[in-house]
Design a protein around this motif. Structure first.
Motif, PDB file in Angstrom:
ATOM      1  N   UNK A   9      -5.767  10.251 -10.148  1.00 40.49           N
ATOM      2  CA  UNK A   9      -5.131   9.872  -8.889  1.00 40.49           C
ATOM      3  C   UNK A   9      -5.785   8.602  -8.384  1.00 40.49           C
ATOM      4  N   UNK A  10      -4.987   7.640  -7.976  1.00 40.85           N
ATOM      5  CA  UNK A  10      -5.488   6.394  -7.403  1.00 40.85           C
ATOM      6  C   UNK A  10      -5.075   6.366  -5.938  1.00 40.85           C
ATOM      7  N   UNK A  11      -6.060   6.312  -5.049  1.00 39.63           N
ATOM      8  CA  UNK A  11      -5.798   6.246  -3.612  1.00 39.63           C
ATOM      9  C   UNK A  11      -5.617   4.786  -3.219  1.00 39.63           C
ATOM     10  N   UNK A  12      -4.527   4.486  -2.538  1.00 38.45           N
ATOM     11  CA  UNK A  12      -4.316   3.099  -2.161  1.00 38.45           C
ATOM     12  C   UNK A  12      -4.318   2.910  -0.646  1.00 38.45           C
ATOM     13  N   UNK A  13      -4.884   3.824   0.066  1.00 40.88           N
ATOM     14  CA  UNK A  13      -5.031   3.697   1.513  1.00 40.88           C
ATOM     15  C   UNK A  13      -6.265   2.855   1.784  1.00 40.88           C
ATOM     16  N   UNK A  14      -6.114   1.790   2.533  1.00 44.86           N
ATOM     17  CA  UNK A  14      -7.269   0.979   2.912  1.00 44.86           C
ATOM     18  C   UNK A  14      -7.426   1.100   4.422  1.00 44.86           C
ATOM     19  N   UNK A  15      -8.219   2.071   4.878  1.00 45.59           N
ATOM     20  CA  UNK A  15      -8.363   2.289   6.312  1.00 45.59           C
ATOM     21  C   UNK A  15      -8.997   1.090   7.004  1.00 45.59           C
ATOM     22  N   UNK A  16      -8.610   0.909   8.247  1.00 48.78           N
ATOM     23  CA  UNK A  16      -9.153  -0.183   9.052  1.00 48.78           C
ATOM     24  C   UNK A  16     -10.638   0.049   9.271  1.00 48.78           C
ATOM     25  N   UNK A  17     -11.430  -0.996   9.134  1.00 47.90           N
ATOM     26  CA  UNK A  17     -12.875  -0.869   9.329  1.00 47.90           C
ATOM     27  C   UNK A  17     -13.187  -0.771  10.813  1.00 47.90           C
TER      28      UNK A  17
END
Length: 136
Positions: A81-89
């Motif tokens: 599984x590849x997670x592509x969510x880039x949460x805001x820092x």
């Protein structure tokens, strides 16, 4: 011996001699020792074992025919599984606010919500193909 899971105490009660004597006979005289079962991913049926043997023999024949080119004939794959969510820092979410005003609220992002299944195929020379399959 029918049941190899018997305890020394049970054997001593059945035969009617001391625990220590049974332990001495089993360990020192017979050379037995107690081992735990090894966990394996799956137990194979007779037919599956036969198929595995046939494939192994075919591979051995290929190896003996051309050992140098043997590994070049194999292609393998794996999935992840590849997670592509880039949460805001934290730095990116900063805001200018008046003194005493409440800080902004932000829901925690869930990584599993944005992911794809990556299937990677490769051979001895490197990656051949990567295929992405979206969730659902």
């Amino acid at each position: 011996m029918g049941d190899r899971r018997l305890k020394i105490r049970e054997i001593a009660e059945i035969i009617g001699i001391s625990y220590e004597r049974i332990q001495n006979i089993i360990v020192n005289e017979l050379g037995f020792h107690k081992v735990s079962a090894r966990w394996v991913p799956r137990l194979l049926s007779v037919e599956q074992k036969r198929t595995r043997l046939t494939i192994s023999r075919d591979c051995l024949e290929l190896f003996e025919a051309d050992a140098d080119d043997f590994l070049n004939r194999f292609v393998t794959m794996d999935e992840t599984w590849v997670h592509y969510c880039t949460p805001e820092t934290k730095q990116q979410s900063k805001q200018w606010r008046r003194p005493g005003s409440p800080p902004p609220k932000k829901a925690k992002s869930i990584l599993s919500a944005n992911k794809v299944m990556a299937s990677v195929f490769w051979d001895s020379k490197g990656v051949i193909m990567i295929d992405y399959l979206e969730r659902g």
